[in-house]
Design an enzyme around this catalytic site. Structure first.
Site, mmCIF file in Angstrom:
data_model
loop_
_atom_site.group_PDB
_atom_site.id
_atom_site.type_symbol
_atom_site.label_atom_id
_atom_site.label_comp_id
_atom_site.label_asym_id
_atom_site.label_seq_id
_atom_site.Cartn_x
_atom_site.Cartn_y
_atom_site.Cartn_z
ATOM 1 C CE LYS A 110 -4.078 -2.178 1.606
ATOM 2 N NZ LYS A 110 -3.684 -3.391 1.602
HETATM 3 C C1 LIG Z 1 -4.173 -4.683 0.590
HETATM 4 C C2 LIG Z 1 -3.572 -5.911 0.511
HETATM 5 C C3 LIG Z 1 -3.980 -6.897 -0.681
HETATM 6 C C4 LIG Z 1 -5.182 -6.704 -1.431
HETATM 7 O O1 LIG Z 1 -5.296 -5.527 -2.241
HETATM 8 P P1 LIG Z 1 -6.553 -4.963 -2.786
HETATM 9 O O2 LIG Z 1 -6.071 -3.862 -3.751
HETATM 10 O O3 LIG Z 1 -7.373 -4.723 -1.715
HETATM 11 O O4 LIG Z 1 -7.032 -6.258 -3.839
HETATM 12 C C5 LIG Z 1 -3.249 -7.936 -0.538
HETATM 13 N N1 LIG Z 1 -2.117 -8.061 0.263
HETATM 14 C C6 LIG Z 1 -1.607 -7.319 0.994
HETATM 15 C C7 LIG Z 1 -0.343 -7.662 1.721
HETATM 16 C C8 LIG Z 1 -2.421 -6.107 1.321
HETATM 17 O O5 LIG Z 1 -2.021 -5.300 2.328
#
Ligand SMILES: *Cc1c(COP(=O)(O)O)cnc(C)c1O
Length: 494
Positions: A110
């Site tokens: 993120k």
């Molecule tokens: C947020 C997250 C995801 C999922 O991503 P999306 O965009 O919500 O599909 C997968 N793995 C990790 C470690 C995350 O923090």
């Protein structure tokens, strides 16, 4: 270029307005109605370094910003902030490639988007002449909170308020948040679970909208992936990883590539579809889920049904039953039919399910594949890849790797990129267990233990956590959240 709400044609907004609002007034999500109108020179793009590439792509998606402005914003967001200057390295593991998205300031994928969003918000505020101060309200189950705090701390004109479930996040995640520095951040634990935090935040938005006088001079906003300003930066690493393969002569420019994406809210994988719409040669986007396989079922059968048991898994960031960004895909494959999307979303709200037409399903299946993997297989995958290739992956990445196995077996000659969304050090307990070690009782000791066992260094941002001073120790009851959030948002100084 104007963005439109997925639920109504008349609710259009410029890019900066869409970024500041987050969600459209009718509850829809802001979308680009016509990707063919986006101007992007693909050939030239693939020859750029990551940060200039990011600038070019973001400027094409948000043309209210000039190229020079976007250059400045991407430099501020990314230069010197990641472990490597190419931000998201691509590594070969066996017959596949892993795109490491976790080399940012909080070791979570993120970071890629949440490093950029504050820059886009600040610039949007200036561009629209907004005088109000922005207060970002975030409920988090762990990763988003820290990545948002890191992105927004000390950004002028914006403050950020994070709520997390006191007993619902890992010790490392909690330490990441409560040690956050910055005069514009406020981190509060609640006695309740993540849903309580999320509900409280939604109620705060509703209360503020109902009674605008309560927050004079302050605009509430959100940092989750419904915001187009969070989605757009994620398009970049699809192009960047493709460019890496071309540069290393693994493929020729124009060859199709398949991406396998560990999915929760459908933001990451949707950004891949945006990349394809912008001309990147993508064969398939494969959606990988854990036992909460609502998306696997939807992509196979065309029925979205959230009325099912919820599982707590070892890949918690994918424990989601309502994937918000799927709404944007429905909008795209229905030919921007906002009335249809509005009806499907109303059905989801009222009955917990909806079904799409056979024609729509066919369109989606031409672009997307799907698979899932339970905790046991996730652990076995971590162990197998570690043993065979000496590559250590986290639980989320392992879900995607496991799902990629089937695809690779059926399409052995095709280049496959597996997206890696977290460092193994963010989930040290589960990773240690998977590779046959007995994890230490204290989670901080697990970090050192994992480092010793794997020979990999603990990421710097996690290494100092155990001894970092706690700056936020407030715990409130879940019933207090709305009143507390409104009071905090209204204070001149924290
Ligand atoms: C947020 C997250 C995801 C999922 O991503 P999306 O965009 O919500 O599909 C997968 N793995 C990790 C470690 C995350 O923090």
């Amino acid at each position: 270029m104007l963005y439109q709400s997925t639920r109504s044609k008349n609710l259009a907004a410029t890019g900066p307005e869409a970024i500041l609002r987050g969600i459209a007034p009718d509850g829809g999500l802001y979308m680009i109605p016509d990707f063919s109108a986006v101007r992007l020179n693909r050939k030239e793009l693939l020859e750029l370094d990551t940060i200039p590439m990011a600038s070019r792509i973001l400027q094409a998606l948000l043309p209210d910003f000039t190229p020079a402005e976007m250059d400045e914003l991407t430099e501020k967001a990314y230069r010197g902030k990641f472990e490597t200057e190419d931000l998201t390295p691509l590594v070969q593991v066996g017959d596949r490639y892993i795109l490491e998205l976790f080399r940012g300031p909080t070791s979570a994928f993120k970071d890629v988007a949440l490093s950029m969003l504050p820059q886009l918000m600040t610039a949007s505020r200036a561009k629209t002449g907004m005088k109000d101060e922005i207060v970002i309200l975030t409920a988090t189950s762990g990763d988003t909170g820290k990545a948002a705090l890191e992105g927004f701390h000390d950004v002028p004109g914006i403050r950020i308020l994070v709520f997390f479930p006191n007993n619902g996040v890992s010790a490392v995640q909690k330490a990441q948040m409560v040690t956050q520095t910055g005069g514009n951040v406020c981190v509060t634990a609640i006695n309740g679970n993540f849903d309580d935090a999320q509900t409280g935040v939604k109620k705060t938005f509703a209360a503020a909208a109902e009674n605008p006088e309560t927050l004079r001079g302050v605009a509430l906003s959100s940092a989750n992936s419904i915001n187009i300003g969070r989605l757009a930066p994620q398009v970049v690493y699809y192009f960047k990883s493709y460019a890496d393969l071309v540069r290393e002569k693994k493929i020729r420019c124009g060859d199709p590539v398949t991406f396998v994406v560990p999915t929760g809210n459908f933001g990451d994988i949707l950004a891949g579809y945006f990349a394809k719409m912008l001309g990147l040669p993508v064969k398939k986007l494969i959606c990988a889920s854990n036992e909460n396989k609502v998306l696997t079922d939807f992509l196979n059968e065309g029925v979205y049904d959230r009325m099912r048991p919820f599982y707590k898994t070892t890949s918690p960031s994918m424990d989601i039953l309502v994937s918000s960004n799927l709404e944007r895909l429905l909008y795209m494959v229905s030919g921007c039919d906002s009335a249809l999307v509005g009806n499907l979303m109303a059905s989801l709200n009222e009955t917990g399910r909806y079904q799409i037409s056979a024609a729509m399903l066919q369109k989606i299946q031409a672009e997307f594949g799907a698979g899932f993997c339970d905790d046991q297989k996730t652990a076995a995958t971590i162990a197998a890849v570690w043993k065979e290739y000496g590559y250590l992956m986290d639980t989320h990445t392992a879900v995607a790797w496991a799902v990629s196995e089937d695809y690779k077996r059926q399409n052995p000659a095709e280049p496959v990129i597996v997206l890696s969304t977290a460092s193994p050090f963010k989930f040290p307990h589960a990773v240690l267990q998977a590779i046959g070690e007995t994890p230490a009782v204290d989670e901080f000791d697990c970090l050192t233990q994992l480092s010793e066992v794997s020979g990999l260094p603990v990421p710097k941002n996690l290494a100092g956590l155990k001894t970092a001073p706690v700056l936020h120790d407030r715990v409130i009851e879940k019933e207090e959240l709305v009143e507390y959030a409104l009071k905090k948002a209204g204070e001149a100084q924290w």
